[in-house]
Structures are given as C-alpha cells and as structure tokens.
Design a protein around this motif. Structure first.
Motif, PDB file in Angstrom:
ATOM      1  N   SER A   4     -42.939 -46.358  19.910  1.00  0.00           N
ATOM      2  CA  SER A   4     -42.161 -46.882  18.784  1.00  0.00           C
ATOM      3  C   SER A   4     -41.768 -45.756  17.828  1.00  0.00           C
ATOM      4  CB  SER A   4     -42.967 -47.949  18.045  1.00  0.00           C
ATOM      5  OG  SER A   4     -42.269 -48.405  16.934  1.00  0.00           O
ATOM      6  N   LEU A   5     -42.699 -44.874  17.525  1.00  0.00           N
ATOM      7  CA  LEU A   5     -42.395 -43.743  16.646  1.00  0.00           C
ATOM      8  C   LEU A   5     -41.322 -42.835  17.247  1.00  0.00           C
ATOM      9  CD1 LEU A   5     -45.988 -42.762  15.440  1.00  0.00           C
ATOM     10  CD2 LEU A   5     -44.172 -43.863  14.101  1.00  0.00           C
ATOM     11  N   ALA A   6     -41.419 -42.587  18.543  1.00  0.00           N
ATOM     12  CA  ALA A   6     -40.430 -41.734  19.209  1.00  0.00           C
ATOM     13  C   ALA A   6     -39.053 -42.391  19.210  1.00  0.00           C
ATOM     14  CB  ALA A   6     -40.868 -41.427  20.637  1.00  0.00           C
ATOM     15  N   LYS A   7     -39.019 -43.701  19.431  1.00  0.00           N
ATOM     16  CA  LYS A   7     -37.748 -44.423  19.434  1.00  0.00           C
ATOM     17  C   LYS A   7     -37.080 -44.341  18.069  1.00  0.00           C
ATOM     18  CE  LYS A   7     -35.624 -48.750  20.831  1.00  0.00           C
ATOM     19  NZ  LYS A   7     -35.801 -50.086  21.353  1.00  0.00           N
ATOM     20  N   GLU A   8     -37.849 -44.525  17.007  1.00  0.00           N
ATOM     21  CA  GLU A   8     -37.317 -44.415  15.651  1.00  0.00           C
ATOM     22  C   GLU A   8     -36.775 -43.020  15.381  1.00  0.00           C
ATOM     23  OE1 GLU A   8     -39.951 -45.680  12.503  1.00  0.00           O
ATOM     24  OE2 GLU A   8     -40.616 -47.388  13.700  1.00  0.00           O
ATOM     25  N   ALA A   9     -37.497 -42.005  15.859  1.00  0.00           N
ATOM     26  CA  ALA A   9     -37.095 -40.619  15.595  1.00  0.00           C
ATOM     27  C   ALA A   9     -35.836 -40.220  16.358  1.00  0.00           C
ATOM     28  CB  ALA A   9     -38.239 -39.669  15.961  1.00  0.00           C
ATOM     29  N   THR A  10     -35.549 -40.904  17.459  1.00  0.00           N
ATOM     30  CA  THR A  10     -34.388 -40.530  18.269  1.00  0.00           C
ATOM     31  C   THR A  10     -33.183 -41.444  18.071  1.00  0.00           C
ATOM     32  OG1 THR A  10     -35.237 -41.818  20.138  1.00  0.00           O
ATOM     33  CG2 THR A  10     -35.818 -39.474  20.070  1.00  0.00           C
ATOM     34  N   THR A  11     -33.296 -42.398  17.152  1.00  0.00           N
ATOM     35  CA  THR A  11     -32.187 -43.302  16.882  1.00  0.00           C
ATOM     36  C   THR A  11     -31.526 -42.900  15.567  1.00  0.00           C
ATOM     37  OG1 THR A  11     -33.328 -45.094  18.019  1.00  0.00           O
ATOM     38  CG2 THR A  11     -31.545 -45.721  16.540  1.00  0.00           C
ATOM     39  N   LEU A  12     -30.219 -42.688  15.606  1.00  0.00           N
ATOM     40  CA  LEU A  12     -29.498 -42.263  14.411  1.00  0.00           C
ATOM     41  C   LEU A  12     -29.282 -43.402  13.418  1.00  0.00           C
ATOM     42  CD1 LEU A  12     -26.835 -39.986  16.120  1.00  0.00           C
ATOM     43  CD2 LEU A  12     -28.860 -39.259  14.837  1.00  0.00           C
ATOM     44  N   SER A  13     -29.253 -44.632  13.903  1.00  0.00           N
ATOM     45  CA  SER A  13     -29.045 -45.790  13.038  1.00  0.00           C
ATOM     46  C   SER A  13     -29.657 -47.020  13.692  1.00  0.00           C
ATOM     47  CB  SER A  13     -27.550 -46.035  12.823  1.00  0.00           C
ATOM     48  OG  SER A  13     -27.320 -47.300  12.232  1.00  0.00           O
ATOM     49  N   HIS A  14     -30.171 -47.913  12.856  1.00  0.00           N
ATOM     50  CA  HIS A  14     -30.708 -49.172  13.370  1.00  0.00           C
ATOM     51  C   HIS A  14     -29.628 -49.992  14.066  1.00  0.00           C
ATOM     52  CE1 HIS A  14     -28.998 -50.382   9.501  1.00  0.00           C
ATOM     53  NE2 HIS A  14     -28.954 -51.610   9.983  1.00  0.00           N
ATOM     54  N   LEU A  15     -28.351 -49.801  13.715  1.00  0.00           N
ATOM     55  CA  LEU A  15     -27.261 -50.534  14.364  1.00  0.00           C
ATOM     56  C   LEU A  15     -27.042 -50.103  15.813  1.00  0.00           C
ATOM     57  CD1 LEU A  15     -24.469 -50.843  11.646  1.00  0.00           C
ATOM     58  CD2 LEU A  15     -26.219 -52.486  12.298  1.00  0.00           C
ATOM     59  N   MET A  16     -27.585 -48.965  16.194  1.00  0.00           N
ATOM     60  CA  MET A  16     -27.433 -48.478  17.567  1.00  0.00           C
ATOM     61  C   MET A  16     -28.526 -49.025  18.491  1.00  0.00           C
ATOM     62  SD  MET A  16     -26.586 -44.501  16.923  1.00  0.00           S
ATOM     63  CE  MET A  16     -24.969 -43.935  16.439  1.00  0.00           C
ATOM     64  N   GLU A  17     -29.605 -49.513  17.907  1.00  0.00           N
ATOM     65  CA  GLU A  17     -30.738 -49.973  18.705  1.00  0.00           C
ATOM     66  C   GLU A  17     -30.355 -51.174  19.563  1.00  0.00           C
ATOM     67  OE1 GLU A  17     -34.284 -50.623  16.437  1.00  0.00           O
ATOM     68  OE2 GLU A  17     -34.033 -48.725  15.370  1.00  0.00           O
TER      69      GLU A  17
END
Length: 124
Positions: A10-23
């Motif tokens: 989860s931490l890695a996913k947050e760190a590699t996502t530029l915006s929550h809208l891209m998730e």
C-alpha cells in the motif's frame, strides 16, 4: 521501532501514484473522448499533477468512471479559475464540482491561426 503491521504494498502504491484520480483507472486520450463521446462528457473531478518535469491537470468524468483524461491548455485555464475561486484549494474545488454534478463539456480539435493543433472546449 514500530511493531505494528506495515502494509508495504500500500505504501509503495501511494508513492508511485501521481494522483488519486489515476488509481484503478485507465488514461484515455482527447481523441478517444472526441470519438467516443461526440455529445460531450461531464467532468466530475480534477487534480493537478506535477511530475517534476511537467505539470498538468487530469480529470475524471461520469461517462466512464474507470478512466481519466490528461487536460490541455484550455481545460487547464478552466480548472485554474475554479481553483482561484477556492483560494488555491484544488481538492475543495474538485469536491464542490462533484457535489454540484460536474461540468458538461464537448471537446473538438481545431487549429490556431498559426496552424498549431489545439483542443477547443465548449461548455454545454
């Protein structure tokens, strides 16, 4: 040392996502929007992305909640005006747009007087 369970994925996913809208969403192009939604789309939310080299807005739209759009110059001016009205609060402006049902727009490719391609945005 913290002995609590840490979700590294989860931490890695947050760190590699530029915006929550891209998730969990797929990027679509302006051409995809123009051909797939000839009557326009309803933009329901937006965010500002800074990659370190580029800065731009992205938007989610109600016609396909599993997609997002990278926005060009004219939509950026629209979103800049929204953010300015919210004293710089991007999340507040986006949340309010969503609460009010979004903004219906139609996109169209056109050329400037100097021959450059630009996406015209018509507010419906």
């Amino acid at each position: 040392m913290n002995n609590n369970f840490i979700n590294f994925k989860s931490l890695a996913k947050e760190a590699t996502t530029l915006s929550h809208l891209m998730e969990d969403r797929v990027k679509v192009t302006t051409d995809d929007i123009i051909s797939g939604y000839p009557d326009g789309i309803t933009i329901t939310e937006f965010d500002y992305v800074n990659t370190g080299k580029e800065e731009y807005y992205i938007a989610g739209f109600s016609e396909d909640e599993g997609a997002y759009l990278n926005c060009g110059l004219i939509l950026a001016k629209v979103f800049d005006s929204f953010v300015k009205a919210f004293d710089g609060d991007i999340n507040g402006a986006s949340d309010c747009l969503k609460e009010q049902g979004g903004l219906k727009v139609k996109l169209e490719k056109t050329r400037t007087r100097s021959g450059n391609t630009i996406t015209r945005v018509s507010v419906i």
